[in-house]
Design a protein around this motif. Structure first.
Motif, PDB file in Angstrom:
ATOM      1  N   ALA A 226      42.032  34.106  45.344  1.00 43.93           N
ATOM      2  CA  ALA A 226      41.266  34.810  44.316  1.00 43.93           C
ATOM      3  C   ALA A 226      39.837  35.045  44.789  1.00 43.93           C
ATOM      4  O   ALA A 226      39.245  36.101  44.542  1.00 43.93           O
ATOM      5  CB  ALA A 226      41.267  34.019  43.013  1.00 43.93           C
ATOM      6  N   THR A 227      39.295  34.058  45.482  1.00 46.84           N
ATOM      7  CA  THR A 227      37.925  34.158  45.978  1.00 46.84           C
ATOM      8  C   THR A 227      37.823  35.201  47.078  1.00 46.84           C
ATOM      9  O   THR A 227      36.873  36.006  47.121  1.00 46.84           O
ATOM     10  CB  THR A 227      37.463  32.789  46.494  1.00 46.84           C
ATOM     11  OG1 THR A 227      37.769  31.795  45.506  1.00 46.84           O
ATOM     12  CG2 THR A 227      35.978  32.779  46.763  1.00 46.84           C
ATOM     13  N   VAL A 254      32.283  36.385  45.883  1.00 45.01           N
ATOM     14  CA  VAL A 254      32.856  35.046  46.022  1.00 45.01           C
ATOM     15  C   VAL A 254      32.750  34.282  44.710  1.00 45.01           C
ATOM     16  O   VAL A 254      33.727  33.694  44.216  1.00 45.01           O
ATOM     17  CB  VAL A 254      32.145  34.270  47.156  1.00 45.01           C
ATOM     18  CG1 VAL A 254      32.443  32.768  47.072  1.00 45.01           C
ATOM     19  CG2 VAL A 254      32.575  34.795  48.515  1.00 45.01           C
ATOM     20  N   ILE A 255      31.559  34.284  44.120  1.00 44.03           N
ATOM     21  CA  ILE A 255      31.363  33.538  42.868  1.00 44.03           C
ATOM     22  C   ILE A 255      32.195  34.146  41.747  1.00 44.03           C
ATOM     23  O   ILE A 255      32.806  33.421  40.950  1.00 44.03           O
ATOM     24  CB  ILE A 255      29.871  33.511  42.482  1.00 44.03           C
ATOM     25  CG1 ILE A 255      29.039  32.889  43.614  1.00 44.03           C
ATOM     26  CG2 ILE A 255      29.677  32.727  41.192  1.00 44.03           C
ATOM     27  CD1 ILE A 255      29.468  31.503  44.028  1.00 44.03           C
ATOM     28  N   ALA A 256      32.249  35.468  41.664  1.00 43.95           N
ATOM     29  CA  ALA A 256      33.049  36.119  40.620  1.00 43.95           C
ATOM     30  C   ALA A 256      34.518  35.741  40.748  1.00 43.95           C
ATOM     31  O   ALA A 256      35.198  35.456  39.749  1.00 43.95           O
ATOM     32  CB  ALA A 256      32.880  37.634  40.698  1.00 43.95           C
ATOM     33  N   PHE A 271      49.697  35.735  43.609  1.00 41.81           N
ATOM     34  CA  PHE A 271      49.445  37.169  43.438  1.00 41.81           C
ATOM     35  C   PHE A 271      48.627  37.429  42.180  1.00 41.81           C
ATOM     36  O   PHE A 271      47.704  38.255  42.179  1.00 41.81           O
ATOM     37  CB  PHE A 271      50.746  37.956  43.382  1.00 41.81           C
ATOM     38  CG  PHE A 271      50.524  39.439  43.217  1.00 41.81           C
ATOM     39  CD1 PHE A 271      50.030  40.202  44.262  1.00 41.81           C
ATOM     40  CD2 PHE A 271      50.774  40.064  42.001  1.00 41.81           C
ATOM     41  CE1 PHE A 271      49.790  41.565  44.104  1.00 41.81           C
ATOM     42  CE2 PHE A 271      50.538  41.415  41.829  1.00 41.81           C
ATOM     43  CZ  PHE A 271      50.048  42.170  42.889  1.00 41.81           C
ATOM     44  N   GLY A 272      48.954  36.736  41.098  1.00 45.34           N
ATOM     45  CA  GLY A 272      48.165  36.881  39.878  1.00 45.34           C
ATOM     46  C   GLY A 272      46.718  36.486  40.100  1.00 45.34           C
ATOM     47  O   GLY A 272      45.793  37.114  39.571  1.00 45.34           O
ATOM     48  N   ALA A 273      46.488  35.453  40.917  1.00 42.42           N
ATOM     49  CA  ALA A 273      45.130  35.018  41.220  1.00 42.42           C
ATOM     50  C   ALA A 273      44.368  36.088  41.998  1.00 42.42           C
ATOM     51  O   ALA A 273      43.177  36.319  41.760  1.00 42.42           O
ATOM     52  CB  ALA A 273      45.167  33.706  42.000  1.00 42.42           C
ATOM     53  N   ILE A 274      45.051  36.741  42.932  1.00 41.58           N
ATOM     54  CA  ILE A 274      44.424  37.819  43.696  1.00 41.58           C
ATOM     55  C   ILE A 274      43.985  38.939  42.762  1.00 41.58           C
ATOM     56  O   ILE A 274      42.859  39.452  42.852  1.00 41.58           O
ATOM     57  CB  ILE A 274      45.391  38.356  44.766  1.00 41.58           C
ATOM     58  CG1 ILE A 274      45.602  37.309  45.866  1.00 41.58           C
ATOM     59  CG2 ILE A 274      44.875  39.661  45.370  1.00 41.58           C
ATOM     60  CD1 ILE A 274      46.702  37.660  46.844  1.00 41.58           C
ATOM     61  N   VAL A 275      44.857  39.333  41.850  1.00 43.89           N
ATOM     62  CA  VAL A 275      44.531  40.401  40.903  1.00 43.89           C
ATOM     63  C   VAL A 275      43.355  40.001  40.021  1.00 43.89           C
ATOM     64  O   VAL A 275      42.418  40.788  39.802  1.00 43.89           O
ATOM     65  CB  VAL A 275      45.764  40.758  40.049  1.00 43.89           C
ATOM     66  CG1 VAL A 275      45.383  41.750  38.942  1.00 43.89           C
ATOM     67  CG2 VAL A 275      46.871  41.330  40.919  1.00 43.89           C
ATOM     68  N   LEU A 276      43.367  38.756  39.530  1.00 44.67           N
ATOM     69  CA  LEU A 276      42.270  38.278  38.678  1.00 44.67           C
ATOM     70  C   LEU A 276      40.946  38.304  39.438  1.00 44.67           C
ATOM     71  O   LEU A 276      39.921  38.750  38.912  1.00 44.67           O
ATOM     72  CB  LEU A 276      42.546  36.852  38.201  1.00 44.67           C
ATOM     73  CG  LEU A 276      43.286  36.651  36.894  1.00 44.67           C
ATOM     74  CD1 LEU A 276      43.347  35.161  36.551  1.00 44.67           C
ATOM     75  CD2 LEU A 276      42.619  37.419  35.756  1.00 44.67           C
ATOM     76  N   ALA A 278      40.024  40.096  42.093  1.00 47.98           N
ATOM     77  CA  ALA A 278      39.566  41.454  42.374  1.00 47.98           C
ATOM     78  C   ALA A 278      39.073  42.159  41.116  1.00 47.98           C
ATOM     79  O   ALA A 278      38.042  42.847  41.127  1.00 47.98           O
ATOM     80  CB  ALA A 278      40.695  42.252  43.021  1.00 47.98           C
ATOM     81  N   LEU A 279      39.820  41.994  40.020  1.00 45.97           N
ATOM     82  CA  LEU A 279      39.436  42.648  38.760  1.00 45.97           C
ATOM     83  C   LEU A 279      38.111  42.104  38.235  1.00 45.97           C
ATOM     84  O   LEU A 279      37.215  42.872  37.858  1.00 45.97           O
ATOM     85  CB  LEU A 279      40.538  42.443  37.715  1.00 45.97           C
ATOM     86  CG  LEU A 279      40.251  42.994  36.317  1.00 45.97           C
ATOM     87  CD1 LEU A 279      40.069  44.505  36.361  1.00 45.97           C
ATOM     88  CD2 LEU A 279      41.371  42.622  35.343  1.00 45.97           C
ATOM     89  N   ALA A 280      37.986  40.783  38.211  1.00 43.23           N
ATOM     90  CA  ALA A 280      36.755  40.190  37.698  1.00 43.23           C
ATOM     91  C   ALA A 280      35.556  40.591  38.545  1.00 43.23           C
ATOM     92  O   ALA A 280      34.475  40.899  38.018  1.00 43.23           O
ATOM     93  CB  ALA A 280      36.892  38.667  37.661  1.00 43.23           C
ATOM     94  N   SER A 281      35.713  40.608  39.856  1.00 42.96           N
ATOM     95  CA  SER A 281      34.620  40.995  40.738  1.00 42.96           C
ATOM     96  C   SER A 281      34.168  42.428  40.465  1.00 42.96           C
ATOM     97  O   SER A 281      32.972  42.721  40.408  1.00 42.96           O
ATOM     98  CB  SER A 281      35.059  40.844  42.198  1.00 42.96           C
ATOM     99  OG  SER A 281      33.996  41.100  43.080  1.00 42.96           O
ATOM    100  N   THR A 282      35.132  43.317  40.261  1.00 46.69           N
ATOM    101  CA  THR A 282      34.804  44.709  39.977  1.00 46.69           C
ATOM    102  C   THR A 282      34.055  44.855  38.664  1.00 46.69           C
ATOM    103  O   THR A 282      33.028  45.548  38.582  1.00 46.69           O
ATOM    104  CB  THR A 282      36.099  45.548  39.938  1.00 46.69           C
ATOM    105  OG1 THR A 282      36.775  45.438  41.197  1.00 46.69           O
ATOM    106  CG2 THR A 282      35.799  47.007  39.650  1.00 46.69           C
TER     107      THR A 282
END
Length: 348
Positions: A226-227, A254-256, A271-276, A278-282
């Motif tokens: 996720a990071t 990184v922090i997001a 995979f869900g962590a990756i999506v979370l 990327a989405l949160a960072s955006t």
């Protein structure tokens, strides 16, 4: 101990590098002293207020000064294994310390040291301890709703981020903001702090399982991916918006990503962590780059824009990625819509 490393030196370097050089030492001192104060208050009445033997939906009591904790008392884990209660007390103590320190991201460069100390004693008592009880203690309001918060999306990040914004609005803007340039004085130190935060976050997330098992392993891999997704997503958005990918963007991403995966660390597949992440960072990018200038508030180091906004994305998203169909650990009786509603209630 890993969470302590997140505070000193991690957060101190991260926040200190983002300030102007004349304010770095005061920023680092405020963070260290806040953590020390939180540790002492936690032993005196914080643990009792959050996890005492007696309680209602909002707070607990009955174990001030750790009067009922001994080397022989234990705390149950999620699988009913037991660990030393002193270990559990110490672990949760570091969460209280870093949450209080995170609030300073909204107030640095314009608040006296004495005011920080008074504010933190009051804030921990009437904000952090009750929220920790409501989310993580049996009988707590949000706990009984069935909300998912593996390692502190609501307790730590939304709590600290919203408090940072409110404190910034009460204090008012820094002198010269926004017309006077106030760039970070050392992104090198901020990068070092970011790395220490990421390493320490494994204690934060994987440690929240309270034992070494498969769920701790799941929380660990989620904290990696996720990071990573958050870091690259922020830099990609910078590029799409016409800027060069930057060191500050990497650190912010990184922090997001870390913030977003905190409530989902043991509640999501990779995979869900990756999506979370990327989405949160955006979303956090636009909260910092667009929403903050539009409203004109001076929330110095974007504790609200990254921790609160990223925490909200992560907390609500946890209700989605918990689904077994997405690789999450939810059982056959999991109902995504109902869980998302519960997560929204917890955020509010």
């Amino acid at each position: 101990v890993l969470v302590l490393m997140m505070i000193l030196p991690g957060l101190a370097l991260f926040y200190g590098g983002l300030t102007r050089s004349k304010n770095m030492l005061s920023t680092m001192t405020q963070i260290g002293a806040t953590a020390a104060l939180a540790m002492l208050i936690w032993v005196c009445w914080g643990y009792s207020t959050a996890f005492g033997p007696e309680g209602n939906a909002f707070f607990a009591w009955g174990n001030a000064f750790l009067s009922k904790v001994t080397p022989d008392t234990t705390a149950a884990t999620f699988s009913d294994e037991v660990i030393s209660e002193y270990v559990f007390v110490s672990f949760q103590m570091t969460f209280a310390a870093i949450t209080a320190a995170l609030v300073l991201g909204g107030t640095v460069e314009r608040i006296k040291f004495s005011a920080v100390m008074v504010f933190m004693a009051v804030w921990l008592t009437i904000v952090y301890f009750p929220i920790a009880h409501m989310v993580w203690a049996g009988g707590g309001l949000i706990f009984e709703w069935g909300a998912l918060d593996f390692a502190g999306g609501t307790v730590v990040h939304i709590n600290a981020g919203v408090s940072a914004l409110v404190a910034a609005l009460i204090l008012g803007k820094r002198k010269g903001y926004p017309t006077e340039p106030m760039p970070p004085h050392s992104l090198t130190l901020t990068m070092v702090g970011t790395g220490l935060l990421w390493v320490g976050w494994f204690g934060f997330n994987a440690g929240s399982e309270l034992e070494a098992d498969g769920i701790a392993g799941l929380a660990m891999i989620n904290t990696f991916v996720a990071t990573a997704a958050g870091a690259l997503a922020w830099m990609l958005v910078e590029r799409v918006m016409g800027h060069k990918p930057s060191a500050l963007g990497f650190c912010s991403g990184v922090i997001a990503g870390l913030v977003a995966v905190t409530p989902a660390a043991g509640n999501s597949g990779p995979f869900g962590a990756i999506v979370l992440g990327a989405l949160a960072s955006t979303v956090c990018y636009f909260a910092v780059a667009k929403i903050k200038p539009a409203f004109g508030y001076d929330e110095s180091l974007d504790a609200f824009g990254i921790h609160a906004v990223g925490g909200i994305i992560g907390a609500i998203g946890t209700g989605i990625v918990y689904s077994p169909a997405l690789g999450g650990p939810g059982g056959d009786d999991f109902v995504m819509g109902a869980q998302v509603v519960t997560q929204i209630k917890a955020v509010l």
